[in-house]
Scaffold this motif. Sequence first.
Motif, PDB file in Angstrom:
ATOM      1  N   LEU A 144       0.809  -1.219   0.000  1.00  0.00           N
ATOM      2  CA  LEU A 144       0.000   0.000   0.000  1.00  0.00           C
ATOM      3  C   LEU A 144       0.840   1.266   0.000  1.00  0.00           C
ATOM      4  CD1 LEU A 144      -2.803  -0.992   2.529  1.00  0.00           C
ATOM      5  CD2 LEU A 144      -2.556  -1.573   0.112  1.00  0.00           C
ATOM      6  N   LEU A 145       2.011   1.206   0.657  1.00  0.00           N
ATOM      7  CA  LEU A 145       2.869   2.382   0.775  1.00  0.00           C
ATOM      8  C   LEU A 145       4.311   1.905   0.859  1.00  0.00           C
ATOM      9  CD1 LEU A 145       3.170   5.522   1.413  1.00  0.00           C
ATOM     10  CD2 LEU A 145       3.078   4.847   3.834  1.00  0.00           C
ATOM     11  N   THR A 146       5.198   2.575   0.109  1.00  0.00           N
ATOM     12  CA  THR A 146       6.624   2.258   0.158  1.00  0.00           C
ATOM     13  C   THR A 146       7.383   3.459   0.709  1.00  0.00           C
ATOM     14  OG1 THR A 146       6.454   0.733  -1.716  1.00  0.00           O
ATOM     15  CG2 THR A 146       8.645   1.576  -1.169  1.00  0.00           C
ATOM     16  N   VAL A 147       8.116   3.232   1.790  1.00  0.00           N
ATOM     17  CA  VAL A 147       8.881   4.307   2.432  1.00  0.00           C
ATOM     18  C   VAL A 147      10.365   4.073   2.151  1.00  0.00           C
ATOM     19  CG1 VAL A 147       9.422   5.491   4.588  1.00  0.00           C
ATOM     20  CG2 VAL A 147       7.137   4.521   4.233  1.00  0.00           C
ATOM     21  N   GLY A 148      10.982   5.041   1.501  1.00  0.00           N
ATOM     22  CA  GLY A 148      12.411   4.984   1.263  1.00  0.00           C
ATOM     23  C   GLY A 148      13.156   5.604   2.440  1.00  0.00           C
ATOM     24  N   VAL A 149      13.936   4.772   3.140  1.00  0.00           N
ATOM     25  CA  VAL A 149      14.655   5.232   4.331  1.00  0.00           C
ATOM     26  C   VAL A 149      16.114   5.459   3.947  1.00  0.00           C
ATOM     27  CG1 VAL A 149      15.199   4.758   6.741  1.00  0.00           C
ATOM     28  CG2 VAL A 149      13.082   3.840   5.740  1.00  0.00           C
ATOM     29  N   SER A 150      16.533   6.694   3.951  1.00  0.00           N
ATOM     30  CA  SER A 150      17.888   7.017   3.518  1.00  0.00           C
ATOM     31  C   SER A 150      18.895   6.657   4.610  1.00  0.00           C
ATOM     32  CB  SER A 150      17.998   8.504   3.181  1.00  0.00           C
ATOM     33  OG  SER A 150      17.974   9.276   4.369  1.00  0.00           O
ATOM     34  N   GLU A 151      20.178   6.659   4.258  1.00  0.00           N
ATOM     35  CA  GLU A 151      21.222   6.386   5.235  1.00  0.00           C
ATOM     36  C   GLU A 151      21.636   7.636   5.990  1.00  0.00           C
ATOM     37  OE1 GLU A 151      24.462   4.203   3.702  1.00  0.00           O
ATOM     38  OE2 GLU A 151      23.220   2.559   2.911  1.00  0.00           O
ATOM     39  N   THR A 152      21.094   8.767   5.574  1.00  0.00           N
ATOM     40  CA  THR A 152      21.386  10.020   6.283  1.00  0.00           C
ATOM     41  C   THR A 152      20.605  10.049   7.594  1.00  0.00           C
ATOM     42  OG1 THR A 152      21.654  11.169   4.174  1.00  0.00           O
ATOM     43  CG2 THR A 152      21.310  12.527   6.148  1.00  0.00           C
ATOM     44  N   PRO A 153      21.285  10.213   8.720  1.00  0.00           N
ATOM     45  CA  PRO A 153      20.574  10.182  10.002  1.00  0.00           C
ATOM     46  C   PRO A 153      19.617  11.354  10.159  1.00  0.00           C
ATOM     47  CG  PRO A 153      22.939   9.865  10.307  1.00  0.00           C
ATOM     48  CD  PRO A 153      22.739  10.321   8.897  1.00  0.00           C
ATOM     49  N   ALA A 154      18.462  11.057  10.733  1.00  0.00           N
ATOM     50  CA  ALA A 154      17.518  12.109  11.065  1.00  0.00           C
ATOM     51  C   ALA A 154      18.014  12.888  12.271  1.00  0.00           C
ATOM     52  CB  ALA A 154      16.151  11.501  11.364  1.00  0.00           C
ATOM     53  N   GLU A 155      17.487  14.082  12.436  1.00  0.00           N
ATOM     54  CA  GLU A 155      17.770  14.817  13.660  1.00  0.00           C
ATOM     55  C   GLU A 155      17.234  14.019  14.853  1.00  0.00           C
ATOM     56  OE1 GLU A 155      16.324  18.778  13.537  1.00  0.00           O
ATOM     57  OE2 GLU A 155      17.407  19.312  11.700  1.00  0.00           O
ATOM     58  N   ALA A 156      17.850  14.207  15.979  1.00  0.00           N
ATOM     59  CA  ALA A 156      17.450  13.466  17.179  1.00  0.00           C
ATOM     60  C   ALA A 156      15.973  13.677  17.467  1.00  0.00           C
ATOM     61  CB  ALA A 156      18.290  13.910  18.366  1.00  0.00           C
TER      62      ALA A 156
END
Length: 508
Positions: free
Chosen positions: A348-360
């Motif tokens: 239903l939904l595809t989320v691309g999770v990058s290797e760049t860390p999110a802010e805390a």
Amino acid sequence: MHRRGFLAAGLATVLAGPRALAQMKMDDRSNMDSMPGMDMGDHSGHDMGAMGQGPVSLPEGQPLRELPLLANEAGRPGLFRARLTAAPATARFTADQDTPILAYNGTSPGPLIEAYEGDRVEITFFNRIEGEPSTIHWHGMPVPADQDGNPMDPVAAGADRVYAFDLPEGSAGTYWYHPHPHGRTAEQVYRGLAGAFVIKAKTDPVPAAYGDTALMFTDLRLAADGSMPDNTMIDMMNGRVGDHVLVNGQKNPKLAVAVGAKRRLRLYNATNARFLRLAFANASMTVIGSDGGLLEAPVAADEILLSPAERVELVVAFDRPGSATLTTLPYDRGWMGPGRPTDAGLTLLTVGVSETPAEAMPPLPERLRPIAPLGTPGVSRRLVLTEAMTMNAASMGMDFLINGKTFDMGRVDIIARAGDTELWEIVNQADMDHPFHIHGTQFQVVERERDGKVAKPPYLAWKDTVNVARGETVRLLTRQERPGARMYHCHILEHEQLGMMGIVDVQA
């Protein structure tokens, strides 16, 4: 003959005979032969209406679009004033075809309404659906009975009306709106009329850094020429299940996030009849809210079942780079006749999770809000859900019943008193699951019983819709605070139209 055997024999008789015999009764007891396209449909697969073709393919992988916000025209705090028009429109689901739909303000799903606890809401509704009455039902919301958009209060084609109500303190939650005209609800919804309504808390314990994204699930069936086929008789018996599940009007859209991100997602099952058993691959889910707002505390979950009209609030943690997919798992909710849909394995939904860390990200609080149990009921009621098929030489009829009766708009089924807590026992003796909805209030499920085994719910929650599996009894505590006529019904919309609905008159 046992009910299941009788239904099977009836279906076999109809499928073997001329299509002219396959006529079903609507809730006004008229035959469906007055409705174009009302036949058994194509039984070669789960696509039952695409003119004998396989399912039309839709483009996938486009960026997720957020639902457009309905503009507040009030210009001052504490008041939300806007306009909603239901009218014919066109949508382009495929690259080269326009599909006639119904839409609110030209979009389907309709615009997202955001207001706050304590606000006054005034929405002018314009019904521009030619030849059909409509209403706006504020599903799950604590509105007065005369503002609830129930079938006894239609807005005629070409007419307008103002819905006005106050949002009480403590009403923050994930609601939605849709039509509720007598005998036309199912078609108006599957042709596009549904929208999300979020009541925001003045003080929200969920960190704002998580965002707040509405994901509205609808499903779609297209014919080869791009049109939406009419309901078949199989649709009326089981509820209409489309060939494609859409998220905010798109098939398998994409969302991009940074690794370590947390997202607050509000999931809406706005389909007529599709049951969605959901799981997130490569991400972890935490349930924070149900139909009527936040839970007392977060609850980790590997999967979620959303029956038609149910909602859930999640915090999803994307802690591993790569692709995280929201997919469907198998669920057997019961099915009559051919054309059982394939519900498992849909992305239903595809989320691309990058290797760049999110802010805390700030942590999710261990406590979200208090929920007071409704307490000891003074009245107990038992509602039994069944179905019945009738046949003669010229026609076949199908009724969905509550306590042996089909819906009658002129009949009051229950008399209740405002402010009284009641125990409702919903007994499903039918051959398929039925999501049960009560207008005007939120209730608390206290236990489920099936095959002699009683189970308590895993957590206390406010609900306005609960799935009652076949062979199951669900016990819930409910209390109506405002007088007036309210509906209760199965939220498989075709079942509602075939009789599985009643009226509770709440007296002061």
